[in-house]
Design an enzyme around this catalytic site. Structure first.
Site, PDB file in Angstrom:
ATOM      1  N   GLU A 103      54.346   1.374  39.861  1.00 48.21           N
ATOM      2  CA  GLU A 103      55.344   2.848  39.769  1.00 48.21           C
ATOM      3  C   GLU A 103      54.411   3.619  40.547  1.00 48.21           C
ATOM      4  O   GLU A 103      53.628   4.355  40.331  1.00 48.21           O
ATOM      5  CB  GLU A 103      55.440   2.673  38.386  1.00 48.21           C
ATOM      6  CG  GLU A 103      57.094   1.897  38.052  1.00 48.21           C
ATOM      7  CD  GLU A 103      57.238   1.941  36.709  1.00 48.21           C
ATOM      8  OE1 GLU A 103      58.397   1.371  37.043  1.00 48.21           O
ATOM      9  OE2 GLU A 103      56.779   2.396  35.824  1.00 48.21           O
ATOM     10  N   CYS A 116      52.392  11.266  40.945  1.00 52.67           N
ATOM     11  CA  CYS A 116      51.687  10.364  39.704  1.00 52.67           C
ATOM     12  C   CYS A 116      51.663   8.929  40.952  1.00 52.67           C
ATOM     13  O   CYS A 116      52.570   8.707  40.432  1.00 52.67           O
ATOM     14  CB  CYS A 116      52.213  10.981  38.707  1.00 52.67           C
ATOM     15  SG  CYS A 116      51.700  10.187  37.746  1.00 52.67           S
ATOM     16  N   CYS A 123      46.936  -2.459  33.206  1.00 52.53           N
ATOM     17  CA  CYS A 123      45.351  -1.805  32.724  1.00 52.53           C
ATOM     18  C   CYS A 123      44.706  -1.961  31.831  1.00 52.53           C
ATOM     19  O   CYS A 123      45.563  -2.921  30.951  1.00 52.53           O
ATOM     20  CB  CYS A 123      45.561  -0.027  32.187  1.00 52.53           C
ATOM     21  SG  CYS A 123      44.448   1.444  32.400  1.00 52.53           S
ATOM     22  N   CYS A 127      45.276   1.193  25.810  1.00 57.56           N
ATOM     23  CA  CYS A 127      45.354   2.507  24.649  1.00 57.56           C
ATOM     24  C   CYS A 127      47.126   1.882  24.056  1.00 57.56           C
ATOM     25  O   CYS A 127      47.908   1.420  24.276  1.00 57.56           O
ATOM     26  CB  CYS A 127      45.750   3.746  25.385  1.00 57.56           C
ATOM     27  SG  CYS A 127      44.086   3.536  26.380  1.00 57.56           S
ATOM     28  N   CYS A 130      49.971   2.961  25.236  1.00 56.85           N
ATOM     29  CA  CYS A 130      50.726   3.923  26.922  1.00 56.85           C
ATOM     30  C   CYS A 130      51.613   1.705  27.403  1.00 56.85           C
ATOM     31  O   CYS A 130      50.238   1.506  26.885  1.00 56.85           O
ATOM     32  CB  CYS A 130      49.643   4.399  26.927  1.00 56.85           C
ATOM     33  SG  CYS A 130      49.235   3.278  29.460  1.00 56.85           S
ATOM     34  N   CYS A 347      54.443  10.732  31.106  1.00 56.64           N
ATOM     35  CA  CYS A 347      52.889   9.818  30.654  1.00 56.64           C
ATOM     36  C   CYS A 347      53.621   8.745  29.827  1.00 56.64           C
ATOM     37  O   CYS A 347      53.799   8.542  28.720  1.00 56.64           O
ATOM     38  CB  CYS A 347      52.181  11.045  30.217  1.00 56.64           C
ATOM     39  SG  CYS A 347      51.748  12.580  31.805  1.00 56.64           S
TER      40      CYS A 347
HETATM   41  N1  SAH Z   1      44.633   5.658  32.910  1.00 52.86           N
HETATM   42  C1  SAH Z   1      44.267   7.449  32.325  1.00 52.86           C
HETATM   43  C2  SAH Z   1      45.412   7.766  33.712  1.00 52.86           C
HETATM   44  C3  SAH Z   1      46.441   7.192  33.683  1.00 52.86           C
HETATM   45  S1  SAH Z   1      47.256   7.791  31.973  1.00 52.86           S
HETATM   46  C4  SAH Z   1      44.435   8.139  31.282  1.00 52.86           C
HETATM   47  O1  SAH Z   1      44.202   7.050  31.195  1.00 52.86           O
HETATM   48  O2  SAH Z   1      43.726   9.412  31.399  1.00 52.86           O
HETATM   49  C5  SAH Z   1      48.236   9.065  31.972  1.00 52.86           C
HETATM   50  C6  SAH Z   1      47.824   9.671  30.705  1.00 52.86           C
HETATM   51  O3  SAH Z   1      48.879   9.548  29.833  1.00 52.86           O
HETATM   52  C7  SAH Z   1      46.378   9.868  30.037  1.00 52.86           C
HETATM   53  O4  SAH Z   1      46.618  11.378  29.254  1.00 52.86           O
HETATM   54  C8  SAH Z   1      47.608   8.968  28.731  1.00 52.86           C
HETATM   55  O5  SAH Z   1      46.969   9.093  27.795  1.00 52.86           O
HETATM   56  C9  SAH Z   1      48.753   9.477  28.794  1.00 52.86           C
HETATM   57  N2  SAH Z   1      49.911   8.554  28.048  1.00 52.86           N
HETATM   58  C10 SAH Z   1      49.237   7.594  27.350  1.00 52.86           C
HETATM   59  N3  SAH Z   1      50.803   7.105  26.957  1.00 52.86           N
HETATM   60  C11 SAH Z   1      51.182   7.954  26.869  1.00 52.86           C
HETATM   61  C12 SAH Z   1      52.526   8.322  25.726  1.00 52.86           C
HETATM   62  N4  SAH Z   1      53.362   7.433  24.915  1.00 52.86           N
HETATM   63  N5  SAH Z   1      52.979   9.398  25.958  1.00 52.86           N
HETATM   64  C13 SAH Z   1      52.540  10.743  26.427  1.00 52.86           C
HETATM   65  N6  SAH Z   1      51.283  10.798  27.479  1.00 52.86           N
HETATM   66  C14 SAH Z   1      50.700   8.842  27.459  1.00 52.86           C
HETATM   67 FE1  SF4 Z   2      45.154   2.376  30.548  1.00 51.31          FE
HETATM   68 FE2  SF4 Z   2      47.073   4.319  29.689  1.00 51.31          FE
HETATM   69 FE3  SF4 Z   2      44.584   3.726  28.185  1.00 51.31          FE
HETATM   70 FE4  SF4 Z   2      44.847   5.198  30.503  1.00 51.31          FE
HETATM   71  S1  SF4 Z   2      46.172   5.837  28.709  1.00 51.31           S
HETATM   72  S2  SF4 Z   2      43.835   4.050  29.914  1.00 51.31           S
HETATM   73  S3  SF4 Z   2      46.755   3.810  31.939  1.00 51.31           S
HETATM   74  S4  SF4 Z   2      46.310   2.103  28.296  1.00 51.31           S
END
Ligand code: SAH
Ligand code: SF4
Length: 361
Positions: A103, A116, A123, A127, A130, A347
């Site tokens: 996306e 973005c 991934c 996390c 996410c 995000c």
């Molecule tokens: N993998 C990279 C970039 C993609 S995620 C990273 O983790 O930094 C982009 C941002 O969204 C990151 O700061 C991540 O921690 C945040 N993020 C992930 N899930 C989220 C959620 N459910 N609500 C708000 N931010 C979130």
């Molecule tokens: Fe991967 Fe989502 Fe963690 Fe970013 S926040 S490193 S996209 S799992």
């Protein structure tokens, strides 16, 4: 029913955006073309933003045919487009030739046109909050696939007399887990004789892959750096970001200090505020202490909902208190406007699930 795919068509051919200019020159030379042809093709791709060989009116027909025979000009098959209610955010779901999905999001805000983009399908970092992490790792994108996302939206914006002003690698995937392709994409888009989008217009966000942060520092990249922190103690951070077990907070912060000292640039920390998890004034005070003396900025964003995580976003009040504690400690902090939540373009909300298209691969 499985929608038609191009798996047996263009997919077998190399993607033309995977080539840098010297590689393109070598290819054209091997076809007996004069040296100036490579620049013409390059400008067609990255200045005129032509998307298919037929568009290259500056080339002889025989060469257009040869390009069509040897290269594909797209890996992005757009299968869904959503617009937020306010019309300011657009999200595209693309199917790649091997059936993977990614996306890409366009956000309009004042004069900004921020894209973005994704660096991986899925991934591997897992996390917990996410949506991309919840789907697991599928594969790395190639440099051409990373940058084609920019081209697709640049063409659209060009039709309105606009251009992308900023690109953030904050879509699906961990760009530092796909370092070479991510940097190659940025470098290729930066060519002054091509797309001409300088490194300073890009921001990479990482979950904190230490060796890559160090490499990034050593290479003195002009690309902006953002670190997803989300907690100020290892215990709390490891519970949300499994990679913290490998690269604990202290080491990541130390690498950030080295980065700011080596480059003179500020680093951004991202913090998703989750109710009763990481949004207390005490946690803000711990964060302030951790970041003392570091040239940085903190971006907080109330958690966006995802299917696989039960946490709630913080209340307006605790967001504002959290921010105030940081500001009082001399640490600049902005609350990121939540955008595109109605189309799950916020995000951490990007994933392959699109209504009615779930698991078509
Ligand atoms: N993998 C990279 C970039 C993609 S995620 C990273 O983790 O930094 C982009 C941002 O969204 C990151 O700061 C991540 O921690 C945040 N993020 C992930 N899930 C989220 C959620 N459910 N609500 C708000 N931010 C979130
Ligand atoms: Fe991967 Fe989502 Fe963690 Fe970013 S926040 S490193 S996209 S799992």
């Amino acid at each position: 029913m499985t929608p038609p795919s191009r798996e047996n068509g263009g997919a077998a051919l190399p993607l033309i955006y995977d080539l840098d200019l010297p590689e393109l020159s070598a290819q054209l030379q091997s076809w007996g073309q004069p040296a100036y042809r490579a620049k013409q093709v390059w400008q067609g791709l990255y200045q005129s933003l032509w998307s298919k060989p037929e568009d290259f009116s500056n080339l002889p027909k025989a060469l257009r045919d040869q390009l069509a025979e040897h290269f594909t000009f797209s890996h992005m098959e757009e299968v869904q487009r959503l617009y937020s209610k306010d019309g300011q955010t657009a999200k595209a779901l693309f199917r790649l030739p091997d059936g993977q999905f990614i996306e890409t999001v366009l956000m309009r805000y004042a004069d900004r046109r921020t894209l973005c983009i994704s660096s991986q399908a899925g991934c591997a970092m897992g996390c917990v909050f996410c949506a991309t992490g919840q789907m697991g790792f599928r594969r790395n994108l190639s440099s051409g696939e990373i940058l084609e996302q920019v081209l697709v939206f640049a063409r659209e914006l060009a039709a309105e007399g606009e251009r992308p002003t900023n690109v953030v690698l904050m879509g699906m995937g961990e760009p530092f887990h796909n370092y070479d392709a991510s940097m190659a994409a940025i470098d290729r888009l930066g060519d002054p004789d091509g797309f001409n989008m300088g490194a300073r217009r890009f921001t990479i966000s990482t979950v904190g892959l230490l060796p890559a942060i160090r490499r990034f520092t050593k290479e003195r990249r002009q690309v902006g750096l953002a670190i997803s922190l989300h907690a100020a103690t290892d215990e709390a951070r490891s519970a949300m970001l499994p990679i913290n077990e490998r690269y604990p907070i202290r080491d990541v912060i130390q690498a950030c200090r080295e980065y700011t000292e080596a480059t003179g640039r500020r680093v951004t920390f991202e913090w998703a505020l989750i109710r009763d998890v990481n949004d207390s004034p005490e946690e803000a005070a711990r964060l302030a202490k951790l970041l003392q003396g570091l040239n940085c900025h903190v971006n907080v964003i109330p958690l966006n909902p995802t299917q696989g995580y039960p946490g709630q976003r913080s209340t307006r009040e605790s967001v504002s208190t959290f921010r105030q504690v940081l500001e009082d400690a001399g640490i600049s902090c902005t609350v990121r406007v939540r955008r595109g939540i109605d189309i799950q373009a916020g995000c951490g909300q990007l994933a392959e699930r699109a209504d009615g298209l779930l698991n078509v691969s």
